[in-house]
Design a protein around this motif. Structure first.
Motif, PDB file in Angstrom:
ATOM      1  N   GLY A 319       0.749  -1.153   0.071  1.00  0.00           N
ATOM      2  CA  GLY A 319      -0.037  -0.032  -0.137  1.00  0.00           C
ATOM      3  C   GLY A 319       0.691   1.443  -0.141  1.00  0.00           C
ATOM      4  O   GLY A 319       0.355   2.547   0.205  1.00  0.00           O
ATOM      5  N   VAL A 320       2.020   1.152  -0.216  1.00  0.00           N
ATOM      6  CA  VAL A 320       2.910   2.456  -0.260  1.00  0.00           C
ATOM      7  C   VAL A 320       2.829   3.033  -1.559  1.00  0.00           C
ATOM      8  O   VAL A 320       2.947   2.385  -2.729  1.00  0.00           O
ATOM      9  CB  VAL A 320       4.382   1.949   0.057  1.00  0.00           C
ATOM     10  N   SER A 321       2.675   4.637  -1.401  1.00  0.00           N
ATOM     11  CA  SER A 321       2.723   5.382  -2.710  1.00  0.00           C
ATOM     12  C   SER A 321       4.059   5.509  -3.351  1.00  0.00           C
ATOM     13  O   SER A 321       4.907   6.334  -2.601  1.00  0.00           O
ATOM     14  CB  SER A 321       2.053   6.755  -2.541  1.00  0.00           C
ATOM     15  N   VAL A 322       4.532   4.848  -4.435  1.00  0.00           N
ATOM     16  CA  VAL A 322       5.765   4.967  -4.684  1.00  0.00           C
ATOM     17  C   VAL A 322       5.819   4.910  -6.354  1.00  0.00           C
ATOM     18  O   VAL A 322       4.924   4.393  -7.071  1.00  0.00           O
ATOM     19  CB  VAL A 322       6.632   3.590  -4.298  1.00  0.00           C
ATOM     20  N   ALA A 323       6.942   5.542  -6.540  1.00  0.00           N
ATOM     21  CA  ALA A 323       6.964   5.905  -8.007  1.00  0.00           C
ATOM     22  C   ALA A 323       8.369   5.695  -8.322  1.00  0.00           C
ATOM     23  O   ALA A 323       9.455   5.998  -7.779  1.00  0.00           O
ATOM     24  CB  ALA A 323       6.692   7.135  -8.755  1.00  0.00           C
ATOM     25  N   VAL A 324       8.805   5.201  -9.963  1.00  0.00           N
ATOM     26  CA  VAL A 324      10.243   5.176 -10.170  1.00  0.00           C
ATOM     27  C   VAL A 324      10.396   6.280 -11.109  1.00  0.00           C
ATOM     28  O   VAL A 324       9.691   6.486 -11.927  1.00  0.00           O
ATOM     29  CB  VAL A 324      10.303   3.882 -10.841  1.00  0.00           C
ATOM     30  N   ARG A 325      11.656   6.890 -10.903  1.00  0.00           N
ATOM     31  CA  ARG A 325      11.798   8.359 -11.511  1.00  0.00           C
ATOM     32  C   ARG A 325      13.084   7.901 -12.374  1.00  0.00           C
ATOM     33  O   ARG A 325      13.837   7.454 -12.120  1.00  0.00           O
ATOM     34  CB  ARG A 325      12.264   9.297 -10.439  1.00  0.00           C
ATOM     35  N   ARG A 326      12.663   8.112 -13.602  1.00  0.00           N
ATOM     36  CA  ARG A 326      13.535   7.858 -14.744  1.00  0.00           C
ATOM     37  C   ARG A 326      14.437   9.151 -14.722  1.00  0.00           C
ATOM     38  O   ARG A 326      14.040  10.237 -14.587  1.00  0.00           O
ATOM     39  CB  ARG A 326      13.039   7.623 -16.112  1.00  0.00           C
ATOM     40  N   SER A 327      15.494   8.715 -15.044  1.00  0.00           N
ATOM     41  CA  SER A 327      16.581   9.816 -14.989  1.00  0.00           C
ATOM     42  C   SER A 327      16.447  10.797 -16.338  1.00  0.00           C
ATOM     43  O   SER A 327      16.218  10.226 -17.287  1.00  0.00           O
ATOM     44  CB  SER A 327      18.010   9.181 -14.982  1.00  0.00           C
ATOM     45  N   ARG A 328      16.556  12.061 -16.219  1.00  0.00           N
ATOM     46  CA  ARG A 328      16.730  12.754 -17.615  1.00  0.00           C
ATOM     47  C   ARG A 328      18.018  13.505 -17.890  1.00  0.00           C
ATOM     48  O   ARG A 328      18.719  13.788 -16.952  1.00  0.00           O
ATOM     49  CB  ARG A 328      15.486  13.958 -17.389  1.00  0.00           C
ATOM     50  N   GLY A 329      18.106  13.649 -19.043  1.00  0.00           N
ATOM     51  CA  GLY A 329      19.283  14.474 -19.496  1.00  0.00           C
ATOM     52  C   GLY A 329      20.760  13.580 -19.076  1.00  0.00           C
ATOM     53  O   GLY A 329      21.332  14.251 -19.052  1.00  0.00           O
ATOM     54  N   LYS A 330      20.446  12.469 -19.384  1.00  0.00           N
ATOM     55  CA  LYS A 330      21.751  11.398 -18.805  1.00  0.00           C
ATOM     56  C   LYS A 330      22.847  11.858 -19.839  1.00  0.00           C
ATOM     57  O   LYS A 330      24.086  11.571 -19.380  1.00  0.00           O
ATOM     58  CB  LYS A 330      21.482   9.920 -19.055  1.00  0.00           C
ATOM     59  N   ASP A 331      22.615  12.007 -21.140  1.00  0.00           N
ATOM     60  CA  ASP A 331      23.611  12.042 -22.181  1.00  0.00           C
ATOM     61  C   ASP A 331      24.356  13.132 -22.155  1.00  0.00           C
ATOM     62  O   ASP A 331      25.639  13.486 -22.503  1.00  0.00           O
ATOM     63  CB  ASP A 331      23.066  12.054 -23.532  1.00  0.00           C
ATOM     64  N   ILE A 332      23.849  14.092 -21.107  1.00  0.00           N
ATOM     65  CA  ILE A 332      24.597  15.591 -21.006  1.00  0.00           C
ATOM     66  C   ILE A 332      24.888  15.618 -19.631  1.00  0.00           C
ATOM     67  O   ILE A 332      25.536  16.760 -19.214  1.00  0.00           O
ATOM     68  CB  ILE A 332      23.927  16.495 -21.626  1.00  0.00           C
ATOM     69  N   ASP A 333      25.095  14.533 -18.804  1.00  0.00           N
ATOM     70  CA  ASP A 333      25.204  14.707 -17.424  1.00  0.00           C
ATOM     71  C   ASP A 333      24.515  15.709 -16.670  1.00  0.00           C
ATOM     72  O   ASP A 333      25.176  16.343 -15.849  1.00  0.00           O
ATOM     73  CB  ASP A 333      26.957  14.819 -17.090  1.00  0.00           C
ATOM     74  N   ALA A 334      23.161  15.686 -17.025  1.00  0.00           N
ATOM     75  CA  ALA A 334      22.510  16.825 -16.355  1.00  0.00           C
ATOM     76  C   ALA A 334      21.567  16.181 -15.109  1.00  0.00           C
ATOM     77  O   ALA A 334      20.755  16.807 -14.734  1.00  0.00           O
ATOM     78  CB  ALA A 334      21.535  17.493 -17.467  1.00  0.00           C
ATOM     79  N   ALA A 335      21.769  14.920 -15.007  1.00  0.00           N
ATOM     80  CA  ALA A 335      20.792  14.270 -13.995  1.00  0.00           C
ATOM     81  C   ALA A 335      21.139  14.746 -12.566  1.00  0.00           C
ATOM     82  O   ALA A 335      22.440  15.064 -12.458  1.00  0.00           O
ATOM     83  CB  ALA A 335      20.902  12.649 -14.208  1.00  0.00           C
ATOM     84  N   CYS A 336      20.374  14.207 -11.729  1.00  0.00           N
ATOM     85  CA  CYS A 336      20.551  14.633 -10.332  1.00  0.00           C
ATOM     86  C   CYS A 336      21.957  14.066  -9.730  1.00  0.00           C
ATOM     87  O   CYS A 336      22.353  12.908 -10.032  1.00  0.00           O
ATOM     88  CB  CYS A 336      19.585  13.829  -9.352  1.00  0.00           C
ATOM     89  N   GLY A 337      22.732  14.983  -9.102  1.00  0.00           N
ATOM     90  CA  GLY A 337      23.864  14.459  -8.679  1.00  0.00           C
ATOM     91  C   GLY A 337      25.194  14.310  -9.446  1.00  0.00           C
ATOM     92  O   GLY A 337      26.123  14.167  -9.213  1.00  0.00           O
ATOM     93  N   GLN A 338      24.681  14.875 -10.619  1.00  0.00           N
ATOM     94  CA  GLN A 338      25.880  14.845 -12.003  1.00  0.00           C
ATOM     95  C   GLN A 338      26.367  16.482 -11.996  1.00  0.00           C
ATOM     96  O   GLN A 338      27.096  16.537 -12.875  1.00  0.00           O
ATOM     97  CB  GLN A 338      25.404  14.217 -13.135  1.00  0.00           C
ATOM     98  N   LEU A 339      25.932  17.349 -11.257  1.00  0.00           N
ATOM     99  CA  LEU A 339      26.155  18.575 -11.768  1.00  0.00           C
ATOM    100  C   LEU A 339      27.552  19.024 -10.934  1.00  0.00           C
ATOM    101  O   LEU A 339      27.536  19.089  -9.750  1.00  0.00           O
ATOM    102  CB  LEU A 339      25.001  19.643 -11.095  1.00  0.00           C
ATOM    103  N   ALA A 340      28.719  19.221 -11.814  1.00  0.00           N
ATOM    104  CA  ALA A 340      29.994  19.588 -11.267  1.00  0.00           C
ATOM    105  C   ALA A 340      30.660  20.434 -12.139  1.00  0.00           C
ATOM    106  O   ALA A 340      32.013  20.316 -12.057  1.00  0.00           O
ATOM    107  CB  ALA A 340      30.555  17.930 -11.112  1.00  0.00           C
ATOM    108  N   ASN A 341      30.111  21.066 -12.906  1.00  0.00           N
ATOM    109  CA  ASN A 341      30.812  22.275 -13.616  1.00  0.00           C
ATOM    110  C   ASN A 341      31.881  21.471 -14.610  1.00  0.00           C
ATOM    111  O   ASN A 341      33.014  22.167 -15.067  1.00  0.00           O
ATOM    112  CB  ASN A 341      31.720  23.133 -12.820  1.00  0.00           C
ATOM    113  N   LYS A 342      31.449  20.374 -15.068  1.00  0.00           N
ATOM    114  CA  LYS A 342      32.630  19.367 -15.943  1.00  0.00           C
ATOM    115  C   LYS A 342      33.040  20.020 -17.348  1.00  0.00           C
ATOM    116  O   LYS A 342      34.159  20.195 -17.598  1.00  0.00           O
ATOM    117  CB  LYS A 342      32.112  18.070 -16.073  1.00  0.00           C
ATOM    118  N   ASN A 343      32.037  20.782 -17.753  1.00  0.00           N
ATOM    119  CA  ASN A 343      32.149  21.129 -19.336  1.00  0.00           C
ATOM    120  C   ASN A 343      32.231  22.559 -19.292  1.00  0.00           C
ATOM    121  O   ASN A 343      32.018  23.165 -20.432  1.00  0.00           O
ATOM    122  CB  ASN A 343      31.096  20.803 -20.229  1.00  0.00           C
ATOM    123  N   GLN A 344      32.653  23.174 -18.524  1.00  0.00           N
ATOM    124  CA  GLN A 344      32.781  24.652 -18.715  1.00  0.00           C
ATOM    125  C   GLN A 344      34.232  25.204 -18.620  1.00  0.00           C
ATOM    126  O   GLN A 344      35.121  24.731 -17.961  1.00  0.00           O
ATOM    127  CB  GLN A 344      32.170  25.169 -17.250  1.00  0.00           C
TER     128      GLN A 344
END
Ligand code: SAH
Ligand code: SF4
Length: 344
Positions: A319-344
């Motif tokens: 009975g738990v309300s649960v959703a699976v979140r798909r990652s977005r913007g993976k090909d550009i390292d834009a997903a959660c936890g990937q922001l690290a100024n790599k391409n600047q």
């Protein structure tokens, strides 16, 4: 030294204008230029006389955020590098979905908390962003929302770089102006602040009458495990954090989500699921199961898909309300936890 004009509230600005012998309505006009019209220079304020603009330029300055490197994902996600007035770099993301355009904004340059799985945690915390710098990210990302679907941003999540509740005043002020009719006039319900679990911060925002949604980065449902991946758990253990969540929920009735990254062989067993259910029963919440995005130099791996399905079905069947979140913007390292100024 010129004063940063966006640091003043309307009332403070009125006082500054009094000192200059300028009437109240001028201060209000300037406030509107600064926020509602997001002026990037005093010269843009064309409804003011040239003389007044020169007078203001003598005393005040605007320190806007400027656009840096733009990366576009095949899924429509846009990652925007942005430069601050002191040349430091931050990142924000615009994530389009069927009926919404979400801006993911940063609250600090780097992060002081060093969670063991997060790329931002590897950067040292250089400084807090001020309210104007957070506001600017929203304004800049809105342009990409309009470009993508001719629709403005519908939601804002404070899930970029940094821990929002360790930059408390600036984050709250940014939300106040984003939601004010003098600013972007968005509803607080459209805003979600994600926190690693700063109990005092959660209590304080509740007392200040803030009504946005909260996301707790949980990732482990017992202290012993959470201590291993999130240092902050040593000073803010699960009991303390859940006390503050109950307080928030009782006073605001607003939505709480638990973010739970499934790591391979670390927190993906059915015993872990049982612990998660125990916490779920403490306060009304939704659970988002998040796929781990690999970070260079980190040993954690994402859970196997069979394990994930088993874990999620186990929760659902109870009975738990649960959703699976798909990652977005993976090909550009834009997903959660990937922001690290790599391409600047
Ligand atoms: N500091 C805040 C907000 C920024 S992090 C917080 O920790 O909540 C936004 C979310 O991304 C958090 O839930 C965080 O735990 C998660 N995250 C960090 N690194 C990740 C990664 N490599 N893969 C997936 N999610 C990650
Ligand atoms: Fe900081 Fe959040 Fe990353 Fe932890 S997960 S290091 S709190 S940004």
């Amino acid at each position: 030294m010129k004063k940063d004009i966006r640091k003043f509230t309307t009332e403070e600005l009125i006082k500054e204008f009094e000192k200059l012998g300028e009437p109240k309505f001028r201060a209000k006009q300037v406030h509107e230029w600064l926020w509602k019209k997001s002026a990037r220079s005093i010269d843009e304020m064309t409804s003011l006389s040239k003389d007044l603009r020169i007078k203001l330029q003598d005393q005040f300055e605007i320190l806007p955020v400027s656009e840096g490197v733009i990366q576009k994902s095949t899924d429509g996600t846009v990652k925007l590098g942005m430069r601050l007035h002191d040349q430091r770099l931050i990142e924000g993301v615009m994530i389009p979905d069927d009926d919404r355009n979400t801006a993911c904004v940063s609250s600090q340059v780097g992060c002081s908390l060093s969670c063991s799985f997060c790329a931002t945690g590897f950067l040292k915390r250089e400084r807090n962003l001020d309210a104007g710098e957070i506001y600017d990210q929203v304004v800049l990302l809105n342009k990409y929302a309009l470009e993508h679907s001719q629709k403005p941003l519908t939601n804002i999540v404070y899930m970029g770089m940094g821990e929002p509740l360790l930059n408390f005043d600036n984050v709250m002020n940014s939300i106040r102006i984003i939601t004010s009719p003098d600013g972007l006039n968005m509803a607080q319900k459209r805003i979600t602040v994600s926190t690693s679990g700063i109990a005092k911060g959660i209590k304080r925002l509740t007392d200040e009458g803030m009504k946005f949604n909260l996301a707790l980065s949980l990732h482990a449902a017992v202290d012993e495990k959470r201590d291993k991946i999130m240092d902050i758990n040593h000073s803010n253990n699960l009991e303390t954090v859940f006390d503050s969540l109950r307080y928030f929920y009782e006073k605001t009735g607003n939505k709480i989500t638990f973010e739970y990254i499934l790591f391979d062989k670390f927190n993906d067993s059915l015993e872990d699921a049982d612990h998660l259910i125990e916490l779920y029963n403490k306060v009304p919440a939704f659970i988002n199961i998040i796929e781990y995005n690999n970070v260079e130099g980190v040993d954690f791996k994402k859970a196997k898909s069979e394990k994930r399905n088993e874990f999620v079905n186990y929760l659902r069947n109870r009975g738990v309300s649960v959703a699976v979140r798909r990652s977005r913007g993976k090909d550009i390292d834009a997903a959660c936890g990937q922001l690290a100024n790599k391409n600047q």
